[in-house]
Design a protein around this motif. Structure first.
Motif, short mmCIF file in Angstrom:
data_model
loop_
_atom_site.label_atom_id
_atom_site.label_comp_id
_atom_site.label_asym_id
_atom_site.label_seq_id
_atom_site.Cartn_x
_atom_site.Cartn_y
_atom_site.Cartn_z
N SER A 66 24.95 -1.21 31.49
CA SER A 66 25.91 -2.05 32.23
C SER A 66 26.43 -3.19 31.36
O SER A 66 25.88 -3.47 30.28
CB SER A 66 25.21 -2.65 33.46
N GLN A 67 27.46 -3.85 31.84
CA GLN A 67 27.99 -5.03 31.16
C GLN A 67 26.91 -6.11 31.06
O GLN A 67 26.75 -6.76 30.02
CB GLN A 67 29.22 -5.58 31.88
N GLU A 68 26.13 -6.27 32.12
CA GLU A 68 25.06 -7.27 32.11
C GLU A 68 24.00 -6.95 31.04
O GLU A 68 23.57 -7.84 30.31
CB GLU A 68 24.40 -7.34 33.49
N GLN A 69 23.60 -5.68 30.94
CA GLN A 69 22.65 -5.30 29.89
C GLN A 69 23.23 -5.56 28.51
O GLN A 69 22.55 -6.05 27.62
CB GLN A 69 22.28 -3.81 30.02
N TRP A 70 24.51 -5.23 28.31
CA TRP A 70 25.19 -5.44 27.03
C TRP A 70 25.13 -6.91 26.63
O TRP A 70 24.82 -7.26 25.50
CB TRP A 70 26.61 -4.92 27.11
N GLU A 71 25.43 -7.80 27.58
CA GLU A 71 25.41 -9.22 27.28
C GLU A 71 24.01 -9.72 26.96
O GLU A 71 23.82 -10.56 26.09
CB GLU A 71 26.02 -10.01 28.44
N GLN A 72 22.99 -9.18 27.64
CA GLN A 72 21.62 -9.57 27.34
C GLN A 72 21.24 -9.15 25.93
O GLN A 72 20.56 -9.89 25.21
CB GLN A 72 20.65 -8.96 28.35
N ILE A 73 21.66 -7.96 25.53
CA ILE A 73 21.39 -7.48 24.18
C ILE A 73 22.10 -8.37 23.15
O ILE A 73 21.51 -8.78 22.15
CB ILE A 73 21.81 -6.00 24.03
N LEU A 74 23.36 -8.68 23.40
CA LEU A 74 24.13 -9.53 22.48
C LEU A 74 23.51 -10.91 22.34
O LEU A 74 23.53 -11.49 21.25
CB LEU A 74 25.57 -9.70 22.98
N ASP A 75 22.97 -11.45 23.42
CA ASP A 75 22.44 -12.81 23.42
C ASP A 75 21.04 -12.93 22.83
O ASP A 75 20.56 -14.04 22.63
CB ASP A 75 22.44 -13.38 24.84
N ASP A 76 20.39 -11.81 22.56
CA ASP A 76 19.01 -11.87 22.06
C ASP A 76 19.00 -12.02 20.54
O ASP A 76 19.39 -11.09 19.83
CB ASP A 76 18.25 -10.61 22.46
N PRO A 77 18.54 -13.15 20.02
CA PRO A 77 18.55 -13.35 18.56
C PRO A 77 17.54 -12.47 17.83
O PRO A 77 17.58 -12.37 16.61
CB PRO A 77 18.19 -14.83 18.41
N GLN A 78 16.64 -11.82 18.57
CA GLN A 78 15.64 -10.96 17.92
C GLN A 78 16.07 -9.49 17.90
O GLN A 78 15.28 -8.62 17.57
CB GLN A 78 14.30 -11.12 18.62
N LEU A 79 17.34 -9.25 18.22
CA LEU A 79 17.90 -7.91 18.13
C LEU A 79 19.10 -7.95 17.19
O LEU A 79 19.87 -8.91 17.20
CB LEU A 79 18.35 -7.42 19.51
N SER A 80 19.24 -6.91 16.39
CA SER A 80 20.42 -6.82 15.52
C SER A 80 21.15 -5.52 15.85
O SER A 80 20.55 -4.53 16.27
CB SER A 80 20.03 -6.86 14.05
N LEU A 81 22.46 -5.55 15.67
CA LEU A 81 23.31 -4.41 16.01
C LEU A 81 23.98 -3.88 14.76
O LEU A 81 24.36 -4.64 13.87
CB LEU A 81 24.40 -4.84 16.99
N ARG A 82 24.15 -2.57 14.72
CA ARG A 82 24.92 -1.95 13.65
C ARG A 82 25.50 -0.65 14.18
O ARG A 82 25.00 -0.09 15.16
CB ARG A 82 24.09 -1.76 12.39
N PRO A 83 26.54 -0.15 13.55
CA PRO A 83 27.14 1.10 14.03
C PRO A 83 26.13 2.24 13.99
O PRO A 83 25.33 2.33 13.05
CB PRO A 83 28.28 1.36 13.04
N ALA A 84 26.16 3.08 15.01
CA ALA A 84 25.30 4.27 15.03
C ALA A 84 26.08 5.44 14.47
O ALA A 84 27.29 5.54 14.65
CB ALA A 84 24.86 4.57 16.46
N LYS A 85 25.39 6.30 13.78
CA LYS A 85 26.03 7.50 13.26
C LYS A 85 26.48 8.35 14.42
O LYS A 85 25.90 8.32 15.50
CB LYS A 85 25.08 8.26 12.35
N ASP A 86 27.51 9.13 14.22
CA ASP A 86 28.11 9.93 15.29
C ASP A 86 27.37 11.21 15.60
O ASP A 86 27.87 12.04 16.33
CB ASP A 86 29.57 10.25 14.94
N GLU A 87 26.19 11.38 15.04
CA GLU A 87 25.44 12.61 15.29
C GLU A 87 25.02 12.68 16.76
O GLU A 87 24.68 11.69 17.36
CB GLU A 87 24.22 12.69 14.39
#
Length: 92
Positions: A66-87
């Motif tokens: 959900s949008q709410e889950q997405w925002e929680q993930i974005l706001d967590d400084p102990q998580l990092s994001l990167r593009p996932a491979k298209d496999e």
């Protein structure tokens, strides 16, 4: 993507990661489709938004959160994001 990861990545990967980071900073709306790899900074992993993220990274499908889950993930400084491979494969 943290600076250390960028230095290990090739120029194309670093550019893609920068584009994802810029898009996230500019627009907090969850993309309607696609995948992202979310990694915990802690070796033991991290739980956030009802999901578990490993240190190596956990791929998530945007249409499965959900949008709410997405925002929680974005706001967590102990998580990092990167593009996932298209496999194709399981999201978690």
């Amino acid at each position: 993507m943290d600076p250390k990861s960028k230095s290990k990545a090739g120029p194309a990967e670093a550019a893609a990661a920068d584009a994802v980071e810029q898009e996230i900073d500019r627009d907090r709306r969850k993309p309607s489709s696609g995948r992202v790899l979310v990694a915990a900074t802690a070796k033991e992993g991290r739980r956030r938004a009802g999901l578990e993220f490993s240190h190596a990274g956990t791929a998530i499908e945007f249409d499965e959160i959900s949008q709410e889950q997405w925002e929680q993930i974005l706001d967590d400084p102990q998580l990092s994001l990167r593009p996932a491979k298209d496999e194709a494969g399981p999201a978690a």
